[in-house]
Design a protein around this motif. Structure first.
Motif, short mmCIF file in Angstrom:
data_model
loop_
_atom_site.label_atom_id
_atom_site.label_comp_id
_atom_site.label_asym_id
_atom_site.label_seq_id
_atom_site.Cartn_x
_atom_site.Cartn_y
_atom_site.Cartn_z
N LYS A 174 8.74 6.51 -6.33
CA LYS A 174 9.22 5.21 -6.82
C LYS A 174 9.03 4.13 -5.77
N HIS A 175 9.05 4.52 -4.52
CA HIS A 175 8.87 3.57 -3.42
C HIS A 175 7.46 3.65 -2.83
N ASP A 176 6.52 4.15 -3.61
CA ASP A 176 5.11 4.26 -3.20
C ASP A 176 4.93 5.10 -1.95
N ILE A 177 5.74 6.15 -1.84
CA ILE A 177 5.58 7.14 -0.78
C ILE A 177 5.15 8.44 -1.46
N ASN A 178 3.89 8.79 -1.29
CA ASN A 178 3.33 9.95 -1.97
C ASN A 178 3.37 11.16 -1.04
N ALA A 179 4.10 12.20 -1.44
CA ALA A 179 4.35 13.33 -0.55
C ALA A 179 3.61 14.58 -1.00
N ILE A 196 6.08 12.71 8.18
CA ILE A 196 6.28 14.12 7.87
C ILE A 196 7.78 14.37 7.82
N PHE A 197 8.27 14.77 6.64
CA PHE A 197 9.70 14.97 6.44
C PHE A 197 10.00 16.46 6.37
N ASP A 198 10.80 16.94 7.32
CA ASP A 198 11.25 18.32 7.25
C ASP A 198 12.58 18.36 6.51
N VAL A 199 12.67 19.19 5.48
CA VAL A 199 13.85 19.23 4.63
C VAL A 199 14.71 20.47 4.89
N SER A 200 14.39 21.21 5.94
CA SER A 200 15.07 22.49 6.16
C SER A 200 16.15 22.37 7.22
N GLY A 201 16.83 23.46 7.44
CA GLY A 201 17.82 23.62 8.49
C GLY A 201 18.10 25.10 8.64
N GLY A 202 18.95 25.45 9.55
CA GLY A 202 19.27 26.86 9.72
C GLY A 202 19.11 27.31 11.15
N ASP A 231 0.84 -1.19 0.00
CA ASP A 231 0.00 0.00 0.00
C ASP A 231 0.88 1.24 0.00
N SER A 232 0.39 2.28 -0.63
CA SER A 232 1.13 3.53 -0.67
C SER A 232 1.17 4.17 0.71
N VAL A 233 2.26 4.87 0.98
CA VAL A 233 2.44 5.63 2.21
C VAL A 233 2.15 7.09 1.89
N CYS A 234 1.31 7.72 2.69
CA CYS A 234 1.02 9.14 2.52
C CYS A 234 1.94 9.94 3.43
N ALA A 235 2.63 10.90 2.85
CA ALA A 235 3.61 11.68 3.59
C ALA A 235 3.44 13.16 3.29
N ALA A 236 4.12 13.98 4.08
CA ALA A 236 4.14 15.41 3.86
C ALA A 236 5.59 15.89 3.94
N ILE A 237 5.88 16.96 3.23
CA ILE A 237 7.20 17.58 3.28
C ILE A 237 7.04 19.01 3.74
N VAL A 238 7.79 19.40 4.77
CA VAL A 238 7.66 20.72 5.36
C VAL A 238 9.04 21.35 5.49
#
Length: 293
Positions: free
Chosen positions: A33-38, A76-82, A3-10
């Motif tokens: 590609k890995h069925d992770i829909n963001a 929930i994947f946070d892609v930031s830094g600072g 099953d697909s994984v539902c994700a978010a990117i913040v």
């Protein structure tokens, strides 16, 4: 097919520069590609000059809280830094976070947020920058997301003193962890394992951070310390000398405290992950951070 994984990117810390949209698009393609829909937060990219941000603290916090409240989202994947993640913490809906099945991933400046989430809710979060999979390791990452492998969460370790330690893991980036000092969001350290790493900071700055932790009673409270990589310090000294420096400072504060090191937690593109709020056991025999599930 799984099953697909539902994700978010913040991006709860500094907004990303607009020219990095292509990088995030490539990341989303790998996840797909890995069925992770963001789904992307609307507060991701800066259209303004540096240090003038599109989204204020409340807007970024509301976006993160809304993803936690979305029952379909599990990661929930946070892609930031600072520097700016701490400003969102007082605006977070911790009730929604506590009842959510979603898991937050982030590193560096997100250390403040993920430790605050653990302190306020008891929820585990992952110290990891998902953009690392742009440079390899996507299969190990995808297995970890689906709960089909724990290799991502079990980096190798070497003991510098002592031979074993166990406890609930807290910490992350040393400078950003200390942003929580003196607030209700700073985790209770009694019996915990304290993980520390850093991107910036030479001898003087890192010594000051360690001294700050000592004044907070950290090294008299925790059951062990794990040092990840210290990028600038290792350029100023070298890796082995930097580790000796770090260990000697801690041993000066707490002579009997077990201390270990790992080269796979930090800001390098091949860094692995650690689960903040999870129980870990380390021993000189296993030579790994073993996650207790």
């Amino acid at each position: 097919m799984n099953d697909s994984v539902c994700a978010a990117i913040v991006a709860c810390s500094d907004a990303l520069a607009a020219e990095r949209k292509g990088e995030i698009e490539r990341l989303c393609a790998i996840l797909k590609k890995h069925d992770i829909n963001a789904e992307l937060s609307r507060y991701m990219f800066s259209r303004l000059p540096p240090f003038l941000k599109d989204a204020g603290a409340a807007e970024k916090a509301n976006a993160l809280s809304s993803f936690f409240a979305d029952e379909a989202i599990s990661e929930i994947f946070d892609v930031s830094g600072g520097d700016l993640s701490a400003e969102v913490i007082p605006h977070l809906d911790f009730e929604a976070i506590a009842s959510s099945k979603a898991r937050l991933w982030g590193y560096s400046d997100l250390t403040a947020v993920i430790n605050a989430v653990f302190t306020e809710t008891g929820k585990r979060s992952v110290l990891y920058q998902v953009r690392n999979i742009l440079h390899g390791g996507e299969e190990v990452f995808a297995d970890a997301v689906r709960g089909e492998g724990s290799g991502l969460f079990c980096p190798p370790v070497e003991f510098l003193s002592g031979s074993e330690m166990s406890g609930v893991l807290v910490g992350g980036n040393i400078r950003c962890f200390l942003k929580l000092a003196g607030t209700r969001f700073f985790p209770k350290l009694d019996g915990k394992l304290l993980l520390l790493e850093s991107l910036g900071g030479g001898v003087g700055r890192i010594y000051a951070c360690l001294a700050h932790l000592e004044m907070l009673g950290a090294f008299r409270s925790v059951s062990g310390v794990i040092f990840g990589t210290f990028t600038e310090l290792e350029r100023e000294l070298d890796r082995d000398e930097a580790v000796r420096f770090l260990a000697s400072r801690v041993k000066g504060f707490a002579p009997d405290l077990p201390v270990a090191r790992t080269d796979r937690i930090g800001h390098a593109k091949d860094s692995l992950a650690a689960v903040i709020g999870a129980n870990y056991t380390l021993s000189a025999d296993s030579k790994k951070m073993l996650l207790e599930v």
